[in-house]
Design an enzyme around this catalytic site. Structure first.
Site, PDB file in Angstrom:
ATOM      1  N   TYR A 203       0.822  -1.187   0.000  1.00  0.00           N
ATOM      2  CA  TYR A 203       0.000   0.000   0.000  1.00  0.00           C
ATOM      3  C   TYR A 203       0.864   1.248   0.000  1.00  0.00           C
ATOM      4  O   TYR A 203       1.780   1.388   0.792  1.00  0.00           O
ATOM      5  CB  TYR A 203      -0.926   0.030   1.214  1.00  0.00           C
ATOM      6  CG  TYR A 203      -1.724   1.297   1.238  1.00  0.00           C
ATOM      7  CD1 TYR A 203      -2.807   1.445   0.378  1.00  0.00           C
ATOM      8  CD2 TYR A 203      -1.354   2.358   2.032  1.00  0.00           C
ATOM      9  CE1 TYR A 203      -3.512   2.613   0.347  1.00  0.00           C
ATOM     10  CE2 TYR A 203      -2.054   3.539   2.012  1.00  0.00           C
ATOM     11  CZ  TYR A 203      -3.136   3.668   1.164  1.00  0.00           C
ATOM     12  OH  TYR A 203      -3.827   4.838   1.134  1.00  0.00           O
ATOM     13  N   HIS A 255      -2.343  -0.837   7.087  1.00  0.00           N
ATOM     14  CA  HIS A 255      -3.476  -0.852   6.165  1.00  0.00           C
ATOM     15  C   HIS A 255      -4.277  -2.143   6.240  1.00  0.00           C
ATOM     16  O   HIS A 255      -4.775  -2.648   5.241  1.00  0.00           O
ATOM     17  CB  HIS A 255      -3.044  -0.559   4.727  1.00  0.00           C
ATOM     18  CG  HIS A 255      -3.978   0.388   4.061  1.00  0.00           C
ATOM     19  ND1 HIS A 255      -5.203   0.007   3.588  1.00  0.00           N
ATOM     20  CD2 HIS A 255      -3.896   1.712   3.842  1.00  0.00           C
ATOM     21  CE1 HIS A 255      -5.819   1.060   3.087  1.00  0.00           C
ATOM     22  NE2 HIS A 255      -5.055   2.106   3.244  1.00  0.00           N
TER      23      HIS A 255
HETATM   24 MG    MG Z   1      -4.346   4.631   6.420  1.00  0.00          MG
END
Ligand code: MG
Length: 450
Positions: A203, A255
Site C-alpha cells: 500500500y 493498512h
Molecule cells: Mg491509512
C-alpha cells in the site's frame, strides 16, 4: 384512591383542553418556530442543496453546497466517498435535498439527527457521506452568518497551528530515507514511511512488476502476501533509525492487510524503533484482537479510517485499547459527530489523527483543521500539499508552512468553491485507483481485504 382520582381528573381536563384548542395546543413548536424567525427578521431557510463532482487532482471529490434565501449566504461540505461518488450524489440530490429544503439551516444538530434517521437504515458509508456534505456545509454557513471562523464555534483555539505528517515512500530503504530527509529539511517533525516489498504490492507504493498493459484494467490484479511484508518493515525501521536518526517521529500504516497474529508480531518487532504510531493493524472486522495487541506491546496504536458506525470505535476508546482515533470525518457523518467523538476521546486520553489523504476534498481538509485547532486532545493531522489545480478550484485551502497547517480568520471554513474552475475537471467514472481495492489478491489468486 385520592391520587388516582386526581390523575384521572387531570387527564380528562387535559384532553378537553387539547380538543378545544385543536392541534396547535399540542404542537407548540410551530408557533415557537414562527416567533424565532420573526425575532431574527431573517426567516432563514434552505432553498437548495447541490452536489458538485470534480477531480482537480485526478481523484473524484464530492462537495455539497447548501444555499439559503439570504442572497450570497451558502455553505460547503465534504461528502467525498471517491470509490462510490455517484451513489453519494444520488443520496444527496434525490433523498436529502427534498427532506431539507425549507428548513432552518441554523438547526445543525436537529438536521443531523433527523437526516440520520430519515432513511431508517443508517450508518453506512454512502449515507454518512451524504449527511456529512450537508452537516459541514451548515457549520460553514453558520460561521459565515455569525462572522466567525468555524473553530470559534467549536470552542476556540487550543493551539496556533496544527502539526502534520507527510508520506515518504520508495522502492528501496535509501529512497525512503531520502524522502524522510526531504521532509525534515522542509520543517516537518513527523513522517509516515512505507516501502516496496520485492514481488509484492505494498500500500502506498506501486510496483512496476504487477502492471501488465495487455490485460484490461478491471482484470489486472496485484499480488499481496503478508509474510514478506512483516519481515521487511522492521528492517526498514532499523535502517531509518541508523540513517535519519532518533529524533524524527516515524509513523507506519499496516493498512489492515495482515492476519491479526502477524500484526501483533509486527507491533512487537517495531518497539525498539519508537514509532509515533502504528496505523490500522487490523481490519474493522477484527477489532476484537486489540485487547490482545494492547496487552503485548507498547507501540502506540492508531485505528479507524474504515469505521462508519460508533459501535466500531466507542469500545476501543473506553477500554483504552488505542492511542489515536483515525476516522475519516465525512465517513462518520461530518463535523457534528466528529466533535463529539473528539470530546469522548478526551476523557480517555485518546488523541485525534483524522484521516487526511487526497480523497478528502480541500473543504474536508479545512473542516479537519478547524476541528484540530479547537481540540485539546489533538494528536496529529495527516496533511496534503494542495496542487495549483486544487487551489484554483478551492480558493482558501489551509496553508502548510514548516510542517504546520495554518488557518485564516475568514468566517466559516474560510474556503470557497469556484464552480467554473471545478467544471474544467470532470470526474472519470472508471479510474484505476478504484479498481485496486477489489483486485488485490494473494499469490494463490484468493481475494484479500484491506
Ligand atoms: Mg491509512
Amino acid at each position: 384512591m385520592g391520587n388516582r382520582m386526581k390523575r384521572r381528573d387531570w387527564l380528562g381536563a387535559s384532553a378537553l383542553a387539547f380538543a378545544a384548542a385543536g392541534w396547535s395546543a399540542i404542537r407548540p413548536w410551530s408557533a415557537q418556530a414562527a416567533d424565532e424567525s420573526s425575532a431574527t427578521g431573517e426567516n432563514l431557510k434552505i432553498t437548495d442543496v447541490r452536489t458538485i463532482l470534480t477531480a482537480p487532482a485526478g481523484i473524484r471529490l464530492v462537495v455539497v453546497k447548501v444555499l439559503t434565501n439570504q442572497p450570497g449566504l451558502y455553505g460547503l461540505g465534504c461528502a467525498t466517498f471517491t470509490q462510490r461518488a455517484r451513489v453519494v450524489q444520488t443520496a444527496v440530490d434525490q433523498y436529502l435535498k427534498p427532506f431539507l429544503v425549507g428548513k432552518d439551516p441554523t438547526k445543525i444538530e436537529d438536521i443531523w439527527q433527523s437526516s440520520f434517521v430519515s432513511s431508517y437504515w443508517r450508518n453506512g458509508p454512502v449515507l454518512n457521506n451524504a449527511i456529512s456534505g450537508v452537516d459541514i456545509a451548515l457549520w460553514d454557513l453558520l460561521g459565515k452568518r455569525a462572522g466567525l471562523p468555524v473553530y470559534q464555534l467549536l470552542g476556540g483555539k487550543c493551539r496556533d497551528a496544527v502539526d502534520t505528517y507527510r508520506h515518504a515512500r520508495g522502492d528501496s530503504f535509501k529512497q525512503v530515507a531520502d524522502e524522510v530527509r526531504r521532509y525534515t529539511e522542509a520543517g516537518y517533525r513527523h513522517v509516515r514511511v512505507q516501502v516496496g516489498v520485492p514481488g509484492v504490492s505494498t500500500y502506498g507504493v506501486r510496483s512496476s512488476t504487477d502492471e501488465d498493459e495487455s490485460v484490461p484494467p478491471n482484470q489486472r490484479t496485484r499480488v499481496w502476501e503478508p509474510k514478506p511484508y512483516v519481515r521487511t518493515i522492521p528492517k526498514l525501521f532499523d535502517y531509518l533509525r541508523q540513517n535519519v536518526g532518533a529524533e524524527v517521529e516515524l509513523l507506519h500504516d499496516v493498512h489492515e492487510r495482515v492476519p491479526p497474529v502477524l500484526a501483533i508480531q509486527l507491533a512487537k518487532d517495531l518497539e525498539p524503533y519508537r514509532l509515533f504510531f502504528l496505523e490500522d493493524p487490523f481490519s474493522p472486522e477484527d477489532i476484537g484482537y486489540f485487547e490482545h495487541l494492547r496487552a503485548q506491546t507498547s507501540t502506540p496504536l492508531a485505528m479507524g479510517e474504515l469505521f462508519n458506525n460508533p459501535n466500531e470505535f466507542t469500545g476501543l476508546i473506553k477500554d483504552r485499547l488505542i492511542d489515536f482515533i483515525r476516522v475519516h470525518i465525512s465517513q462518520i457523518g461530518g463535523l457534528t459527530p466528529a466533535r463529539k467523538l473528539a470530546a469522548f476521546c478526551d476523557f480517555f486520553a485518546v488523541r485525534t489523527a483524522w484521516h487526511g489523504p487526497g480523497d478528502v476534498s480541500p473543504v474536508g481538509h479545512a473542516a479537519n483543521v478547524h476541528l484540530d485547532i479547537a481540540t485539546p486532545n489533538f494528536g496529529i493531522q495527516e496533511a496534503r500539499e494542495f496542487r495549483q489545480e486544487e487551489q484554483d478550484v478551492f480558493p482558501g485551502c489551509p496553508e502548510l508552512r514548516s510542517g504546520y497547517y495554518w488557518l485564516s480568520d475568514r468566517p466559516g471554513l474560510g474556503i470557497d468553491l469556484d464552480e467554473r474552475a471545478a467544471a474544467k475537471f470532470p470526474i472519470e467514472d472508471d479510474p484505476p485507483f478504484d479498481l485496486d481495492w477489489g483486485n488485490l489478491r494473494r499469490a494463490d489468486g484468493a481475494s484479500t481485504k484491506p
